[in-house]
Write a protein that holds these residues in place. Structure first.
Motif, PDB file in Angstrom:
ATOM      1  N   LEU A  15      -3.492  16.119   3.964  1.00 36.52           N
ATOM      2  CA  LEU A  15      -3.250  15.525   5.270  1.00 36.52           C
ATOM      3  C   LEU A  15      -3.787  16.403   6.397  1.00 36.52           C
ATOM      4  O   LEU A  15      -3.702  17.631   6.347  1.00 36.52           O
ATOM      5  CB  LEU A  15      -1.752  15.287   5.475  1.00 36.52           C
ATOM      6  CG  LEU A  15      -1.113  14.252   4.558  1.00 36.52           C
ATOM      7  CD1 LEU A  15       0.381  14.113   4.874  1.00 36.52           C
ATOM      8  CD2 LEU A  15      -1.802  12.896   4.689  1.00 36.52           C
ATOM      9  N   VAL A  16      -4.341  15.740   7.394  1.00 33.11           N
ATOM     10  CA  VAL A  16      -4.796  16.381   8.628  1.00 33.11           C
ATOM     11  C   VAL A  16      -4.070  15.690   9.781  1.00 33.11           C
ATOM     12  O   VAL A  16      -3.985  14.460   9.812  1.00 33.11           O
ATOM     13  CB  VAL A  16      -6.318  16.243   8.807  1.00 33.11           C
ATOM     14  CG1 VAL A  16      -6.781  16.906  10.102  1.00 33.11           C
ATOM     15  CG2 VAL A  16      -7.053  16.823   7.604  1.00 33.11           C
ATOM     16  N   VAL A  17      -3.516  16.466  10.708  1.00 31.97           N
ATOM     17  CA  VAL A  17      -2.756  15.923  11.829  1.00 31.97           C
ATOM     18  C   VAL A  17      -3.296  16.524  13.122  1.00 31.97           C
ATOM     19  O   VAL A  17      -3.625  17.709  13.169  1.00 31.97           O
ATOM     20  CB  VAL A  17      -1.249  16.236  11.698  1.00 31.97           C
ATOM     21  CG1 VAL A  17      -0.450  15.515  12.788  1.00 31.97           C
ATOM     22  CG2 VAL A  17      -0.732  15.836  10.326  1.00 31.97           C
ATOM     23  N   ALA A  18      -3.393  15.695  14.163  1.00 32.97           N
ATOM     24  CA  ALA A  18      -3.869  16.165  15.464  1.00 32.97           C
ATOM     25  C   ALA A  18      -2.975  15.606  16.562  1.00 32.97           C
ATOM     26  O   ALA A  18      -2.352  14.553  16.403  1.00 32.97           O
ATOM     27  CB  ALA A  18      -5.321  15.753  15.700  1.00 32.97           C
ATOM     28  N   ALA A  19      -2.911  16.322  17.678  1.00 34.71           N
ATOM     29  CA  ALA A  19      -2.108  15.900  18.829  1.00 34.71           C
ATOM     30  C   ALA A  19      -2.681  16.556  20.065  1.00 34.71           C
ATOM     31  O   ALA A  19      -3.516  17.463  20.002  1.00 34.71           O
ATOM     32  CB  ALA A  19      -0.642  16.289  18.631  1.00 34.71           C
ATOM     33  N   ARG A  20      -2.227  16.112  21.248  1.00 35.65           N
ATOM     34  CA  ARG A  20      -2.665  16.678  22.521  1.00 35.65           C
ATOM     35  C   ARG A  20      -1.504  17.398  23.196  1.00 35.65           C
ATOM     36  O   ARG A  20      -0.335  17.133  22.899  1.00 35.65           O
ATOM     37  CB  ARG A  20      -3.195  15.583  23.446  1.00 35.65           C
ATOM     38  CG  ARG A  20      -2.162  14.534  23.820  1.00 35.65           C
ATOM     39  CD  ARG A  20      -2.760  13.376  24.587  1.00 35.65           C
ATOM     40  NE  ARG A  20      -1.801  12.313  24.788  1.00 35.65           N
ATOM     41  CZ  ARG A  20      -1.313  11.927  25.958  1.00 35.65           C
ATOM     42  NH1 ARG A  20      -1.696  12.538  27.078  1.00 35.65           N
ATOM     43  NH2 ARG A  20      -0.447  10.926  26.049  1.00 35.65           N
ATOM     44  N   ASP A  21      -1.841  18.302  24.123  1.00 33.74           N
ATOM     45  CA  ASP A  21      -0.788  18.989  24.868  1.00 33.74           C
ATOM     46  C   ASP A  21      -0.815  18.558  26.332  1.00 33.74           C
ATOM     47  O   ASP A  21      -1.639  17.728  26.750  1.00 33.74           O
ATOM     48  CB  ASP A  21      -0.893  20.514  24.713  1.00 33.74           C
ATOM     49  CG  ASP A  21      -2.141  21.106  25.359  1.00 33.74           C
ATOM     50  OD1 ASP A  21      -2.811  20.419  26.164  1.00 33.74           O
ATOM     51  OD2 ASP A  21      -2.456  22.277  25.072  1.00 33.74           O
ATOM     52  N   ARG A  22       0.082  19.112  27.121  1.00 31.93           N
ATOM     53  CA  ARG A  22       0.218  18.697  28.522  1.00 31.93           C
ATOM     54  C   ARG A  22      -1.027  18.990  29.346  1.00 31.93           C
ATOM     55  O   ARG A  22      -1.314  18.299  30.325  1.00 31.93           O
ATOM     56  CB  ARG A  22       1.434  19.384  29.150  1.00 31.93           C
ATOM     57  CG  ARG A  22       2.754  18.996  28.499  1.00 31.93           C
ATOM     58  CD  ARG A  22       3.940  19.623  29.215  1.00 31.93           C
ATOM     59  NE  ARG A  22       5.172  19.333  28.495  1.00 31.93           N
ATOM     60  CZ  ARG A  22       5.836  18.185  28.575  1.00 31.93           C
ATOM     61  NH1 ARG A  22       5.381  17.230  29.377  1.00 31.93           N
ATOM     62  NH2 ARG A  22       6.942  17.990  27.887  1.00 31.93           N
ATOM     63  N   ALA A  23      -1.766  20.016  28.946  1.00 31.47           N
ATOM     64  CA  ALA A  23      -2.985  20.371  29.673  1.00 31.47           C
ATOM     65  C   ALA A  23      -4.187  19.543  29.239  1.00 31.47           C
ATOM     66  O   ALA A  23      -5.262  19.665  29.835  1.00 31.47           O
ATOM     67  CB  ALA A  23      -3.283  21.853  29.481  1.00 31.47           C
ATOM     68  N   GLY A  24      -4.034  18.711  28.196  1.00 27.70           N
ATOM     69  CA  GLY A  24      -5.132  17.877  27.722  1.00 27.70           C
ATOM     70  C   GLY A  24      -5.930  18.477  26.587  1.00 27.70           C
ATOM     71  O   GLY A  24      -6.951  17.908  26.186  1.00 27.70           O
TER      72      GLY A  24
END
Length: 429
Positions: A195-204
Motif C-alpha cells: 500500500l501507498v498512501v498520500a495526503a496534503r498538509d495545511r501549507a499545501g
C-alpha cells in the motif's frame, strides 16, 4: 442507461468526431442501443457449454496428464493479492460485499455494508472509533484485507489494517505520523501489492508513506513541487506505475509519476496547462488510458485524456458535454461491461451521469439525470453482480443509494434511504 429512446427501440445519440465529447448542440444520429446489462450470466453459460464439450471430446487417458488442483489449504501467503482498484469511501471486501465508510457527527468513523443489491444495508452503522477531519477511505491490501485510512483532528494519518464486516468491531487506529495533515487521504496498491498512501498538509505540501514487506511503514516523506489546494488522488496505469494527481494552488493539475513500477520513487512533477477547480476523478478506460474529470470555475465538467495507453502525455482540458452547474469532485466508475461512467452532483442536489457508448470513436451519451436530493455524492462501485451502486448523503443526513437495473427503459432503481444513519458533509478544506 443515459440515452434518448424512440418507438423503434433505438437510442438517439449525438454525433461527434474523433475524441471530442458530444454536446447537446449536435445533431442526433440513430444507433443500436448498447447492451448495458451485466454480462456475468452470459459468460457463465458460454463457459459451461464449452467446458461440457471439452469433457466429452477429451480422451480419458489425457485427463491424467492435466495438472492436479491446488489443495485448498496450500500456503499461498507469498503471493500477494494484487488489486488495481484505488482507495475510496465505497469498496468491496474479501467476500465481495460493498462496504461504506463515513464520518459521523461525533467525527468517529462509521461502517456499514451491503447485504445484496436489492436488500440494502445488512444492519446498523457500526462505529470504528477515531476522530476524522475528512472522509475516511478503504482499500484492499496484499493480504486481501480491507484496510482503512483517515486523518485525525491532530493532523495525524491513521491506519486500520482490517475493517471488513467479518472482523467485527475490534479495530484499532495506528498512527503513521504527521501533525499538520488535513482533508481526505488517498491510497492504492503498488505493483508488488504493497500500500501507498498520500495526503496534503495545511501549507499545501504533499506527503506519502509506503508499506514495507515486513508489515511496517516508511516515515512520511514530503514530495517536491508547488503547493496544492485539494486532496490528492492515486491511480495505477496499465504498467502498474503509480500516478499522483492534485490540484495546484494556481489551479493547474499537478502530476507525479513513478519512473518504473514498484520503484518507490517519483519523477519531478509536471503541471497540466489551464486551470480547473477540483482535483480529478481518475478513470482507466477500455483502451488503458487515464481519463481525468474535474470541474471548471463556471461549474461545467472538464475532461483530459492521455494520448495513448499509459503514455503520460495529455490532450488538454476540454468541456465534457453540456451539463451542470455541478458542485464538488465528480465520481467515476466502470460498469459490469467495462463501460466508463462519470457521475456528478448538480447544485440542486440531483445526480447526473454520462457513459461512453462507442469506445473506438470515443462517443459519449448526453448527461442524464438520476434525480435525487443529495448534499454529497459519496462514491460508487460495482457490487458482486457487476451492478453499479451509487451512494450519497441526502438532505436529511441519511445515507442513500441508487443502483442499476436490467430494464434498459428505466435503467436505475431510484434512490433508497435504506442505509439510514445521520451524517454531516464529508469533505473539508
Amino acid at each position: 442507461m443515459a440515452a434518448i429512446w424512440n418507438k423503434r427501440g433505438v437510442v438517439l445519440l449525438p454525433q461527434s468526431e474523433g475524441w471530442e465529447p458530444t454536446t447537446g448542440a449536435d445533431e442526433p444520429a440513430l444507433m443500436p442501443a448498447p447492451d448495458r446489462r451485466p454480462r456475468k450470466d452470459r459468460r457463465f453459460m458460454l463457459a459451461a457449454g464449452l467446458g461440457g464439450i471439452g469433457l466429452i471430446i477429451t480422451p480419458p487417458a489425457l485427463l491424467g496428464l492435466l495438472p492436479a488442483a491446488r489443495p485448498a489449504d496450500e500456503n499461498t501467503a507469498a503471493d500477494p493479492y494484487l488489486s488495481r482498484e484505488p482507495g475510496g469511501p465505497v469498496h468491496s471486501d474479501e467476500q465481495n460485499r460493498l462496504v461504506v465508510l463515513t464520518r459521523g457527527h461525533d467525527h468517529a468513523v462509521y461502517r456499514n455494508h451491503q447485504q445484496s443489491t436489492r436488500d440494502g444495508a445488512a444492519g446498523d452503522w457500526l462505529s470504528l472509533g477515531g476522530s476524522t477531519v475528512g472522509q475516511p477511505i478503504s482499500v484492499t491490501d496484499g493480504n486481501h484485507r480491507l484496510a482503512a485510512f483517515m486523518i485525525d483532528e491532530s493532523g495525524t494519518l491513521r491506519y486500520a489494517e482490517q475493517i471488513a464486516p467479518s472482523a467485527g468491531a475490534g479495530t484499532g487506529w495506528r498512527s503513521l505520523s504527521g501533525d499538520e495533515l488535513i482533508g481526505t487521504p488517498t491510497a492504492s496498491q503498488d505493483s508488488r501489492g504493497l500500500l501507498v498512501v498520500a495526503a496534503r498538509d495545511r501549507a499545501g505540501s504533499l506527503w506519502e508513506t509506503r508499506q514495507d514487506g515486513a508489515g511496517g511503514w516508511s516515515d512520511l516523506r514530503r514530495l517536491d513541487g508547488a503547493a496544492v489546494r485539494d486532496d490528492p488522488v492515486l491511480r495505477l496505469n496499465r504498467h502498474d506505475e503509480l500516478a499522483l494527481f492534485a490540484l495546484g494552488a494556481d489551479g493547474r493539475m499537478r502530476v507525479h509519476t513513478e519512473p518504473a513500477a514498484g520503484s518507490g520513487r517519483w519523477r519531478r512533477p509536471i503541471d497540466l496547462p489551464e486551470a480547473v477547480e477540483t482535483s480529478p476523478a481518475v478513470l482507466i478506460d477500455q483502451q488503458k488510458r487515464r481519463r481525468l474529470y474535474s470541474l471548471h470555475a463556471d461549474g461545467s465538467m472538464r475532461e483530459n485524456v492521455e494520448t495513448g495507453a499509459a503514455s503520460g502525455e495529455w490532450r488538454g482540458w476540454r468541456e465534457f458535454g453540456l451539463g451542470g452547474p455541478f458542485e464538488s469532485r465528480p465520481v467515476t466508475v466502470s460498469d459490469g461491461n467495462g463501460i466508463p461512467v462519470v457521475l456528478a452532483r448538480r447544485t440542486d442536489g440531483s445526480v447526473w451521469e454520462r457513459f461512453q457508448h462507442n469506445r473506438r470513436e470515443d462517443r459519449w451519451s448526453l448527461w442524464k439525470s438520476l434525480d435525487g436530493e443529495l448534499t454529497e455524492l459519496v462514491g460508487a462501485a460495482q457490487d458482486a453482480n457487476g451492478i453499479v451502486v451509487v451512494f450519497g448523503i441526502g438532505q436529511n443526513g441519511r445515507m442513500t443509494r441508487n443502483y442499476q437495473v436490467k430494464d434498459q427503459v428505466r435503467p436505475w432503481a431510484d434512490w433508497h434511504p435504506d442505509f439510514g444513519g445521520e451524517f454531516p458533509p464529508q469533505h473539508t478544506s
